[in-house]
Scaffold this active site. Structure first.
Site, PDB file in Angstrom:
ATOM      1  N   PRO A   1      38.706  38.588  34.428  1.00  0.00           N
ATOM      2  CA  PRO A   1      37.407  38.174  34.954  1.00  0.00           C
ATOM      3  C   PRO A   1      36.539  39.295  35.513  1.00  0.00           C
ATOM      4  O   PRO A   1      35.439  39.034  35.980  1.00  0.00           O
ATOM      5  CB  PRO A   1      37.795  37.236  36.094  1.00  0.00           C
ATOM      6  CG  PRO A   1      39.078  37.804  36.608  1.00  0.00           C
ATOM      7  CD  PRO A   1      39.769  38.453  35.440  1.00  0.00           C
ATOM      8  N   CYS A   2      37.015  40.525  35.462  1.00  0.00           N
ATOM      9  CA  CYS A   2      36.300  41.575  36.187  1.00  0.00           C
ATOM     10  C   CYS A   2      34.841  41.692  35.796  1.00  0.00           C
ATOM     11  O   CYS A   2      33.989  42.017  36.594  1.00  0.00           O
ATOM     12  CB  CYS A   2      36.922  42.945  35.989  1.00  0.00           C
ATOM     13  SG  CYS A   2      38.670  42.916  35.739  1.00  0.00           S
ATOM     14  N   ARG A   3      34.577  41.483  34.544  1.00  0.00           N
ATOM     15  CA  ARG A   3      33.182  41.693  34.119  1.00  0.00           C
ATOM     16  C   ARG A   3      32.457  40.381  33.871  1.00  0.00           C
ATOM     17  O   ARG A   3      31.484  40.333  33.123  1.00  0.00           O
ATOM     18  CB  ARG A   3      33.164  42.526  32.851  1.00  0.00           C
ATOM     19  CG  ARG A   3      33.640  43.952  33.091  1.00  0.00           C
ATOM     20  CD  ARG A   3      33.457  44.726  31.810  1.00  0.00           C
ATOM     21  NE  ARG A   3      34.035  46.040  31.859  1.00  0.00           N
ATOM     22  CZ  ARG A   3      33.343  47.145  32.104  1.00  0.00           C
ATOM     23  NH1 ARG A   3      32.048  47.070  32.333  1.00  0.00           N
ATOM     24  NH2 ARG A   3      33.924  48.314  32.122  1.00  0.00           N
ATOM     25  N   THR A   4      32.921  39.366  34.495  1.00  0.00           N
ATOM     26  CA  THR A   4      32.249  38.081  34.341  1.00  0.00           C
ATOM     27  C   THR A   4      30.780  38.203  34.686  1.00  0.00           C
ATOM     28  O   THR A   4      29.906  37.633  34.018  1.00  0.00           O
ATOM     29  CB  THR A   4      32.916  37.017  35.235  1.00  0.00           C
ATOM     30  OG1 THR A   4      34.253  36.834  34.824  1.00  0.00           O
ATOM     31  CG2 THR A   4      32.176  35.695  35.163  1.00  0.00           C
TER      32      THR A   4
ATOM     33  N   GLY B   1      37.290  42.807  30.575  1.00  0.00           N
ATOM     34  CA  GLY B   1      38.012  43.222  31.776  1.00  0.00           C
ATOM     35  C   GLY B   1      37.446  44.465  32.370  1.00  0.00           C
ATOM     36  O   GLY B   1      37.978  45.023  33.251  1.00  0.00           O
TER      37      GLY B   1
END
Lengths: 120, 288
Positions: free
Chosen positions: B171-174, A120
């Site tokens: 999902p921020c660092r997908t 995240g």
């Protein structure tokens, strides 16, 4: 854990036997059935001095991942990602022997690894 | 780089290709269309294992549990709220491994321009798992990182299409874990199926198994004609109707390689940039 990249075969004190024996020469399959794994760093992930490892077929990806993480002295907030064919990530429970059979070439399995702070 | 993101059309195409293989394996995925809308998502239910609180003898256990296992590492150091420390510890005495019913949804996020994994988990008796139980159930390979910052990893949110409470893998660092694959694909003039790659990374975290054959059998989505798709190095064409034509791509040829993405990361709460044109087929084509 051994800090010496050249002789990582020392038995680890706090964990079960990890992939060992850097093979500068092509690893011959001994009775334990090992496969050669070539580890390649991605991006600015630290490069391991020893890239080629002889790993038992039954070893899981997770076990290998833990080994690399410790070798790289990763922080708790970092996650190691491993890629096969630079196109997908194998399940941690997958055995490296199976990956080698499917995706090995030139007698070795090439795995790319990358550390990141995902998720995240 | 913008190619780490996925436009919605490509998302749908990847999903359909993924689905074809799922059908051939009887792997259980289905496409759910939202009524009256173009939107849809992939869905699958599966049984897995998880760690749940034992309810039989002790009801409503107090969260002040005795045993902190050594791997519930950094709660106390890390977070501001002390409460989390107590609540989130692995409760050896009162939790055990049990069969859990999972329901996984793969949605497209316009804000992040990536797929997002939503899921529900419940015991066989129908009791929903609580957030702490879900955290406890994360695959050991990811547990340390999760415990470092659990709130950044898996939380509960309202399902964007169904309005129900689901767990979400953030999902921020997908982009971070997709980038190595997409970059390599770009350099080697090949493509990948974004969904397959992405799911191979996120699925195992929450107990979702992705059989290896997905990684070899599912083709990439059809692409702009400007670069003839190279025979991918590792994915043979599946027998089922393979939509990998040399030139019949539905996508309008947005031939500029990488639009100077002045807004590289879509901020988490802003509306998506128009996806119909600027985004190149987000999968590593290099025209010419």
């Amino acid at each position: 854990m051994s800090d010496n990249a050249e002789s990582p075969t020392e038995t680890q004190k706090d964990e079960p036997p990890t992939p060992q024996q850097p093979t500068e020469d092509s690893g011959t399959a001994d009775e334990k059935k090992k496969i050669d794994v070539l580890l390649k760093a991605v991006g600015d992930t630290p490069i391991m001095k020893t890239k080629k490892w002889s790993v038992e077929k039954g070893r899981t990806v997770q076990s290998l991942s833990q080994f690399i993480s410790r070798f790289l002295k990763m922080e708790a907030n970092e996650q190691l990602f491993i890629y096969v064919n630079q196109s997908f990530s194998p399940s941690p429970d997958q055995e490296v022997g199976v990956l080698f059979e499917c995706f090995g070439s030139d007698g070795k399995l090439v795995l790319h690894y990358c550390k990141s702070q995902a998720w995240g | 780089m913008s190619s780490c993101f996925l436009d919605e059309e490509t998302f749908c195409q990847c999903c359909q290709l993924f689905l074809q293989h799922s059908h051939s394996l009887c792997d259980g995925w289905s496409w759910e269309q939202v009524k009256g809308s173009e939107e849809g998502y992939l869905r699958k239910t599966a049984l897995g294992t998880g760690r749940t609180r034992c309810n039989q003898d002790q009801q409503g256990t107090s969260s002040d549990q005795h045993q902190e296992r050594t791997f519930s590492l950094s709660f106390h150091n890390d977070d501001d709220d002390e409460d989390d420390g107590a609540v989130c510890c692995i409760q050896e005495e009162n939790s055990s491994s049990s069969v859990v019913q999972y329901e996984y949804h793969i949605l497209y996020s316009c804000s992040y321009q990536t797929p997002v994994l939503y899921f529900r988990a419940s015991t066989l008796e129908g009791r929903s798992l609580c957030l702490e139980e879900v955290w406890d159930s994360v695959h050991p390979n990811y547990r340390q990182r999760l415990q470092h910052r659990p709130w950044d990893t898996i939380t509960q949110q309202e399902h964007p299409l169904l309005g129900q409470s689901f767990f979400v893998l953030h999902p921020c660092r997908t982009e971070e874990f997709m980038k190595p694959v997409l970059k390599a694909a770009l350099e080697e003039h090949r493509q990948v199926n974004y969904i397959v790659t992405w799911l191979s990374v996120v699925g195992p975290v929450v107990g979702l198994d992705v059989p290896l054959s997905y990684c070899t059998q599912v083709p990439e989505p059809p692409h702009t004609p400007s670069s003839s798709p190279q025979p991918p190095s590792s994915s043979p064409q599946p027998p089922s109707s393979s939509p990998q034509p040399p030139s019949s791509s539905p996508q309008p040829p947005s031939s500029s390689p990488q639009p100077p993405s002045s807004s590289p990361q879509p901020p988490s709460s802003s509306p998506q940039p128009p996806s119909s044109s600027p985004q190149p087929p987000a999968l590593g084509t290099k025209p010419g």
